[in-house]
Motif scaffolding. Structure first.
Motif, PDB file in Angstrom:
ATOM      1  N   ALA A 143       0.808  -1.218   0.000  1.00  0.00           N
ATOM      2  CA  ALA A 143       0.000   0.000   0.000  1.00  0.00           C
ATOM      3  C   ALA A 143       0.842   1.269   0.000  1.00  0.00           C
ATOM      4  O   ALA A 143       0.289   2.368  -0.147  1.00  0.00           O
ATOM      5  CB  ALA A 143      -0.938   0.004   1.206  1.00  0.00           C
ATOM      6  N   PHE A 174      -4.900   0.412   0.901  1.00  0.00           N
ATOM      7  CA  PHE A 174      -4.500   1.189  -0.264  1.00  0.00           C
ATOM      8  C   PHE A 174      -5.163   2.570  -0.225  1.00  0.00           C
ATOM      9  O   PHE A 174      -4.499   3.590  -0.453  1.00  0.00           O
ATOM     10  CB  PHE A 174      -4.887   0.432  -1.535  1.00  0.00           C
ATOM     11  CG  PHE A 174      -4.451   1.085  -2.814  1.00  0.00           C
ATOM     12  CD1 PHE A 174      -3.122   1.175  -3.155  1.00  0.00           C
ATOM     13  CD2 PHE A 174      -5.392   1.607  -3.696  1.00  0.00           C
ATOM     14  CE1 PHE A 174      -2.715   1.757  -4.342  1.00  0.00           C
ATOM     15  CE2 PHE A 174      -5.003   2.190  -4.896  1.00  0.00           C
ATOM     16  CZ  PHE A 174      -3.661   2.267  -5.206  1.00  0.00           C
ATOM     17  N   SER A 225      -3.602   4.688   2.500  1.00  0.00           N
ATOM     18  CA  SER A 225      -2.297   5.185   2.072  1.00  0.00           C
ATOM     19  C   SER A 225      -2.441   6.345   1.093  1.00  0.00           C
ATOM     20  O   SER A 225      -1.645   7.289   1.117  1.00  0.00           O
ATOM     21  CB  SER A 225      -1.492   4.052   1.433  1.00  0.00           C
ATOM     22  OG  SER A 225      -1.188   3.062   2.378  1.00  0.00           O
ATOM     23  N   GLY A 252       0.002   3.348  -2.704  1.00  0.00           N
ATOM     24  CA  GLY A 252      -1.109   4.273  -2.517  1.00  0.00           C
ATOM     25  C   GLY A 252      -0.627   5.620  -1.993  1.00  0.00           C
ATOM     26  O   GLY A 252      -1.131   6.677  -2.396  1.00  0.00           O
TER      27      GLY A 252
END
Length: 482
Positions: A43, A166, A169, A46
Motif C-alpha cells: 500500500a 490502499f 495510504s 497508494g
C-alpha cells in the motif's frame, strides 16, 4: 479412475505438507502479522499515488509563477499525470499477467522514482508535463495492480479492510502533500516537493523483494507448490490453505480456456453484470468530484477572495478529512457492506455541493459566509471520502472473475483515471463558463446519477470469496439487493 487417483495423490500430498508446516508453524498470529505487513508494504504505492497527485495543489502556485502559466496550461500540467495513469492502467494488467503481481509492483515503484526525479529537474512546463505523464504511468499501474494483489492474498472476511489499506495510504499521501504545500512553501521549492517522493518509491521497491506472490496468479501459471507456500504464509491453519487452494485450482482449471480468448472474453453475457457494476463505480468514484476538489481547492478559494495561506490551510483540511474518513470507512466496510455504505453517504455529498453552489451562485461569498464555504467543502469531503471513495478500488478487486481479472482491472483503473482526466482537465474551464456555483451544481447532479447507478446496478460483495462472486455471475444471481 485417473481423477480418483489424482485426488488421492492430492490428499496424501496435503497430509504430508500439513505435517511439515505444523512442525515449522510460528502460530496464528505470525500469519496475520505477515498478511498485514504485506498489505502495508504494497500500500506504499497508494501513498505515492496520493502524494504525487495531491502535491500539485500546493506546488501549482509556485509553478505558475515560475513558468507564467495561464489557466489552460495549468490544466494541462495538472492533468498530464492522469493521461499517463490511463496508459499505465491499461498496460499494467498485461504486465502483471506475464511476470506476476509482485514483480509488477516493483516495476511500478521504479517508474515512480524515475518520474518524480524527472519532475523535480524539469526545465520548462513542457518537460514538467512530460515527466508527470511518465509519473502517471506509475500511478495508473499502482491503482490497477495493488488492490488486486492484496485482494488475491486476503481471506474473504478481511478483504475489504485489507484492500482499503490502499485507500488509507492514498489519504496519507494526500495529507502529506497538503502539509508540505501549507507549511513548507517558504523552505522547499516545487522541485524539492516533487523529488522527495523518490524516497518512499525506493522503500516500496526494496520492501517487495521478500513478499509472497499472489497464489491465484501462481496457480494460473501451474506453480501449485509455490501457491501453497504463499498461502501458508498468510493463512492461520493448514486446513484453510488446503480448502482455499482447491477452490482456486478448480476455478483456474475451469477458466483456463476462457483466458485464451483474450479481450473477446469480456463480451460474454454472464460477465456483463460485473463489468457494468465495476466500471460504473470506477467512473463515479471520480465523476463525483473528489480529485477535482483536491487539485483545485486553493485555486477555487483564492478566486473566491481567500488569502493564499487560508486557501492552503483549507486544502490541508480537505486532505485531513479524506484520510480520517477513509480510515473510518475501512473499519466499517466489511460490517456495513460496500453498497449500503455508498447509499448512506452519497445524499450528504449531494446536499453539500448544492449548498456550496448556492453560496457562490447567489453572490453570497464574502467574509461573512467564508465559514459556510469551508463547512460545505469539508462536509462534501466527509460524505464522499467516507462513501464511494472507500469502495472505488475495492469493488474493482472483487467483482471480476479470474479469467478476465488482468484485463478487467486494467479497464477499471483506466475508466477511473479517464473519468478523472475528463473532470480535472475541464474543471477550470467549466468554472470560467458556469462560475464556481454552477460548476458545483453540475457535480451535485453527477453525484445523484452515481447514487441511482449504485442503487439499481451494484450488488453487495461483503463476506463473499472471489470464487463465490464468480459462481454468482455464472449462475445469474449477481444482483443488487433491494
Amino acid at each position: 479412475m485417473s481423477e480418483r487417483l489424482s485426488h488421492a495423490s492430492d490428499e496424501r500430498r496435503d497430509g504430508l505438507q500439513e505435517s511439515e508446516s505444523s512442525a515449522t508453524d510460528d502460530g496464528p498470529l505470525s500469519a496475520e502479522v505477515y498478511l498485514l505487513t504485506t498489505a502495508g508494504v504494497a500500500a506504499i504505492a497508494g501513498f505515492l499515488y496520493g502524494y504525487d497527485t495531491g502535491i500539485i495543489s500546493g506546488a501549482l502556485l509556485q509553478i505558475t509563477a515560475d513558468f507564467g502559466l495561464d489557466h489552460r496550461t495549468q490544466e494541462l500540467v495538472t492533468s498530464a499525470i492522469l493521461v499517463g495513469a490511463v496508459i499505465g492502467a491499461l498496460g499494467c494488467g498485461k504486465l502483471s499477467g506475464l511476470i506476476g503481481r509482485r514483480y509488477t509492483i516493483m516495476v511500478v515503484a521504479a517508474i515512480f522514482a524515475l518520474g518524480v526525479i524527472c519532475s523535480g529537474l524539469a526545465p520548462s512546463a513542457f518537460w514538467l508535463g512530460a515527466s508527470r505523464l511518465l509519473l502517471g504511468c506509475a500511478v495508473g499501474g499502482a491503482s490497477q495492480i495493488v488492490p488486486v494483489y492484496i485482494a488475491e492474498l486476503a481471506p474473504a472476511e478481511k478483504r475489504g479492510r485489507l484492500v482499503t489499506f490502499f485507500n488509507i495510504s492514498i489519504g496519507v499521501g494526500i495529507l502529506t502533500a497538503g502539509v508540505v504545500g501549507a507549511f513548507l512553501q517558504a523552505y522547499w521549492s516545487w522541485r524539492v516537493m516533487f523529488a522527495v517522493a523518490a524516497i518512499p518509491a525506493l522503500i516500496l521497491l526494496l520492501g517487495m523483494i521478500k513478499l509472497p506472490e499472489s497464489p491465484r496468479w501462481l496457480v494460473g501459471q501451474r506453480r501449485v507448490r509455490e501457491a501453497r507456500e504463499a498461502l501458508g504464509m498468510v493463512r492461520e491453519t493448514d486446513r484453510e490453505v488446503r480448502r482455499e487452494l482447491r477452490s482456486i485450482e478448480k476455478t483456474s482449471k475451469r477458466t483456463a480456456k476462457e483466458r485464451q480468448l483474450g479481450w473477446r472474453e469480456l463480451r460474454k453475457p454472464w460477465l456483463r453484470p460485473a463489468l457494468i457494476a465495476g466500471l460504473g463505480v470506477a467512473a463515479f468514484t471520480q465523476l463525483s468530484g473528489i480529485e477535482m476538489m483536491i487539485y483545485y481547492t486553493p485555486t477555487f478559494l483564492t478566486d473566491a477572495g481567500f488569502s493564499h495561506q487560508g486557501a492552503l490551510y483549507s486544502a490541508l483540511g480537505v486532505a485531513g478529512i479524506y484520510l480520517v474518513m477513509t480510515i473510518l470507512g475501512k473499519l466499517v466496510v466489511d460490517h456495513l457492506g460496500r453498497r449500503r455504505l455508498c447509499l448512506l453517504m452519497m445524499p450528504g455529498a449531494v446536499l453539500s455541493l448544492l449548498v456550496l453552489g448556492a453560496v457562490f451562485q447567489f453572490g453570497a461569498d464574502g467574509p461573512q459566509t467564508s465559514w459556510l464555504i469551508v463547512a460545505s467543502l469539508f462536509a462534501f469531503m466527509v460524505f464522499n471520502a467516507g462513501g464511494i471513495q472507500v469502495i472505488g478500488w475495492l469493488i474493482g478487486s472483487e467483482v471480476y472473475p479470474l479469467s478476465i481479472r488482468e484485463k478487467a482491472t486494467s479497464l477499471h483503473a483506466a475508466m477511473l483515471w479517464g473519468s478523472n482526466l475528463l473532470l480535472t482537465g475541464t474543471a477550470l474551464t467549466m468554472v470560467n463558463l458556469l462560475g464556481i456555483g454552477g460548476a458545483m451544481w453540475f457535480y451535485a447532479g453527477l453525484n445523484v446519477l452515481g447514487f441511482l447507478f449504485i442503487f439499481f446496478l451494484v450488488p453487495e460483495t461483503k463476506g463473499k470469496s472471489l470464487e463465490e462472486i464468480e459462481n454468482e455471475l455464472k449462475e445469474g444471481t449477481f444482483l443488487p439487493m433491494r
